[in-house]
Design a protein around this motif. Structure first.
Motif, short mmCIF file in Angstrom:
data_model
loop_
_atom_site.label_atom_id
_atom_site.label_comp_id
_atom_site.label_asym_id
_atom_site.label_seq_id
_atom_site.Cartn_x
_atom_site.Cartn_y
_atom_site.Cartn_z
N GLY A 7 -14.42 -28.81 -16.78
CA GLY A 7 -15.38 -29.66 -17.34
C GLY A 7 -15.78 -29.72 -18.86
N ALA A 8 -15.29 -28.92 -19.70
CA ALA A 8 -15.34 -28.75 -20.96
C ALA A 8 -13.93 -29.22 -21.92
CB ALA A 8 -15.80 -27.46 -21.61
N SER A 9 -14.09 -30.01 -22.87
CA SER A 9 -12.99 -30.26 -23.84
C SER A 9 -13.35 -29.33 -25.07
CB SER A 9 -13.40 -31.79 -24.23
OG SER A 9 -13.11 -32.76 -23.48
N ILE A 10 -12.19 -28.69 -25.21
CA ILE A 10 -12.04 -27.61 -26.24
C ILE A 10 -11.42 -27.98 -27.44
CG2 ILE A 10 -11.36 -25.26 -26.47
CD1 ILE A 10 -13.30 -25.31 -24.25
N MET A 11 -12.11 -27.44 -28.81
CA MET A 11 -11.19 -27.73 -29.72
C MET A 11 -11.46 -26.57 -30.71
SD MET A 11 -12.57 -31.52 -31.36
CE MET A 11 -11.45 -31.39 -32.59
N SER A 12 -10.23 -25.56 -30.74
CA SER A 12 -10.46 -24.20 -31.15
C SER A 12 -9.74 -24.43 -32.59
CB SER A 12 -9.38 -23.49 -30.55
OG SER A 12 -9.91 -23.26 -29.39
N ASN A 13 -9.64 -23.57 -33.63
CA ASN A 13 -9.29 -23.56 -34.79
C ASN A 13 -9.87 -24.64 -35.54
OD1 ASN A 13 -7.56 -21.15 -34.08
ND2 ASN A 13 -6.29 -22.88 -33.13
N ILE A 14 -10.98 -24.92 -35.49
CA ILE A 14 -11.85 -26.06 -36.31
C ILE A 14 -12.94 -25.19 -37.04
CG2 ILE A 14 -13.30 -28.02 -36.10
CD1 ILE A 14 -10.56 -28.59 -35.18
N ASP A 15 -12.67 -25.60 -38.34
CA ASP A 15 -13.85 -25.18 -39.38
C ASP A 15 -14.45 -26.24 -39.99
OD1 ASP A 15 -15.19 -23.86 -41.43
OD2 ASP A 15 -13.35 -23.40 -42.71
N LEU A 16 -15.77 -26.28 -39.22
CA LEU A 16 -16.70 -27.46 -39.74
C LEU A 16 -17.11 -27.54 -41.12
CD1 LEU A 16 -18.85 -27.92 -36.35
CD2 LEU A 16 -17.31 -29.61 -37.22
N SER A 17 -16.75 -26.50 -41.80
CA SER A 17 -17.26 -26.67 -43.37
C SER A 17 -16.52 -27.82 -44.05
CB SER A 17 -17.06 -25.34 -43.98
OG SER A 17 -15.96 -24.87 -43.96
N THR A 18 -15.45 -28.16 -43.29
CA THR A 18 -14.56 -29.26 -44.00
C THR A 18 -14.72 -30.57 -43.53
OG1 THR A 18 -12.60 -29.08 -42.49
CG2 THR A 18 -12.83 -27.34 -44.42
N ALA A 19 -14.82 -31.59 -44.37
CA ALA A 19 -14.90 -32.66 -44.01
C ALA A 19 -13.90 -33.49 -42.90
CB ALA A 19 -14.94 -33.95 -45.08
N GLU A 20 -12.78 -33.04 -43.19
CA GLU A 20 -11.62 -33.32 -42.32
C GLU A 20 -11.88 -33.07 -40.79
OE1 GLU A 20 -10.39 -33.72 -46.41
OE2 GLU A 20 -11.21 -31.78 -45.22
N ALA A 21 -12.29 -31.79 -40.81
CA ALA A 21 -12.76 -30.85 -39.25
C ALA A 21 -13.70 -31.62 -38.83
CB ALA A 21 -12.83 -29.64 -39.58
N ALA A 22 -14.91 -32.26 -39.60
CA ALA A 22 -15.67 -32.63 -38.89
C ALA A 22 -15.51 -34.04 -38.42
CB ALA A 22 -17.02 -32.99 -39.81
N ASP A 23 -14.38 -35.02 -39.22
CA ASP A 23 -13.97 -36.16 -38.84
C ASP A 23 -13.24 -35.98 -37.31
OD1 ASP A 23 -14.82 -37.53 -40.92
OD2 ASP A 23 -13.30 -37.35 -41.91
N ARG A 24 -12.48 -35.05 -37.37
CA ARG A 24 -11.56 -34.80 -36.24
C ARG A 24 -12.65 -34.54 -34.92
NH1 ARG A 24 -7.75 -29.79 -36.52
NH2 ARG A 24 -7.41 -30.38 -34.45
N VAL A 25 -13.71 -33.71 -35.04
CA VAL A 25 -14.88 -33.61 -33.91
C VAL A 25 -15.26 -34.92 -33.59
CG1 VAL A 25 -16.53 -32.68 -33.05
CG2 VAL A 25 -15.06 -31.19 -34.65
N ALA A 26 -15.62 -35.79 -34.72
CA ALA A 26 -16.30 -37.08 -34.36
C ALA A 26 -15.34 -37.95 -33.54
CB ALA A 26 -16.81 -37.65 -35.65
N ALA A 27 -14.03 -37.97 -34.05
CA ALA A 27 -13.04 -38.90 -33.23
C ALA A 27 -12.93 -38.25 -31.89
CB ALA A 27 -11.63 -38.59 -33.99
N ALA A 28 -12.88 -37.16 -31.41
CA ALA A 28 -12.84 -36.49 -30.34
C ALA A 28 -14.14 -36.78 -29.32
CB ALA A 28 -12.86 -35.13 -30.26
N LEU A 29 -15.12 -37.42 -30.09
CA LEU A 29 -16.28 -38.04 -29.07
C LEU A 29 -15.96 -39.32 -28.80
CD1 LEU A 29 -19.15 -36.31 -31.11
CD2 LEU A 29 -18.61 -35.75 -28.71
N GLY A 30 -15.04 -40.05 -29.36
CA GLY A 30 -14.69 -41.36 -28.97
C GLY A 30 -15.79 -42.43 -29.28
N GLY A 31 -16.82 -42.25 -30.26
CA GLY A 31 -17.98 -43.01 -30.58
C GLY A 31 -18.88 -42.75 -29.66
N ARG A 32 -19.09 -41.75 -28.72
CA ARG A 32 -20.13 -41.42 -28.13
C ARG A 32 -21.22 -40.76 -28.81
NH1 ARG A 32 -19.61 -38.40 -22.04
NH2 ARG A 32 -18.04 -40.12 -21.79
#
Length: 247
Positions: free
Chosen positions: A118-143
């Motif tokens: 029931g959960a989507s998993i994103m491991s090895n993500i360091d949110l202190s970087t802009a690139e990682a935050a962009d990846r998480v945002a993209a995974a949300l698909g605009g939601r």
């Protein structure tokens, strides 16, 4: 004389090493003793939660009704996944109840998170970087996100003031992320360690949220300085992101 000085210095270094080893051993023994006497550890095993921290979120949710079916939730610092398990159940993200709206839960951490139904998993993500935050945002698909959760804490150094500064840094990192992905009127729940920085943090939260509340669930050990701040009523961001980036 130089040889004597070097020998004394070596002896001092060895003594400090032994003292630190003894401290770590004592701390480990105390942790094991607490674990054996902790009823929430056994409850976590019984209910198949990955760790006892699940009951902190369960208690907070019972009091605040933070999590609801159909919501989109992001769990920051999710490993090993107990908060994610609770979020999946409360939002119906696994579709366990066809009569209720089905939510979505995204779990994010620098560490490995093993799959949770029931959960989507994103491991090895360091949110202190802009690139990682962009990846998480993209995974949300605009939601847009209804609730951002953060049980993040730094690895303890043993230096109290330094550890407090580090967790405050994580809180602001999580706040920045929450402000960029949350729906208007969304919520943000995160862990903090009690200290003089907390009132200032709450003042900064009020720039983005209508109201805040400090919570100390019973499942949080009494000797622990941890507390949780719940911010509700996200106001939205007043200015657009530059070049569509997170910087």
């Amino acid at each position: 004389m130089l040889r004597s000085y070097a020998q004394n210095n070596l002896n001092f270094t060895r003594m400090c090493f032994l003292v630190n080893c003894l401290k770590r051993f004592k701390s480990s023994q105390e942790w094991l003793t607490r674990q054996k006497a902790d009823p929430y550890v056994e409850k976590a095993k019984f209910y198949n939660y990955r760790c006892r921290s699940a009951f902190k979120l369960i208690e907070i949710n019972e009091k605040t009704k933070l999590l609801q079916p159909g919501q989109t939730v992001v769990d920051l610092g999710a490993a090993p996944g107990s908060w994610t398990q609770v979020a999946v159940a409360e939002t119906n993200a696994a579709g366990a109840d066809p009569a209720r709206p089905r939510g979505a839960v995204l779990a994010v951490d620098k560490l490995q998170i093993f799959p949770i139904e029931g959960a989507s998993i994103m491991s090895n993500i360091d949110l202190s970087t802009a690139e990682a935050a962009d990846r998480v945002a993209a995974a949300l698909g605009g939601r847009g996100v209804d609730v951002v959760l953060s049980d993040m804490a730094p690895s303890a150094t043993g230096v109290r003031e330094l550890d407090k500064d580090r967790i405050i840094g994580l809180c602001y990192m999580a706040l920045r992320f929450a402000a960029l992905v949350s729906k208007v009127n969304g919520s943000f729940l995160f862990k903090v360690w009690d200290g003089k920085e907390v009132p200032m943090l709450q003042m900064d939260l009020e720039r983005f949220y209508e109201r805040t509340k400090v919570l100390k669930p019973q499942a949080s050990r009494s000797e622990s300085s941890e507390k949780f701040i719940l911010a509700r009523g996200f106001k939205g961001i007043q200015r657009p992101l530059q070049n569509g980036r997170w910087g």
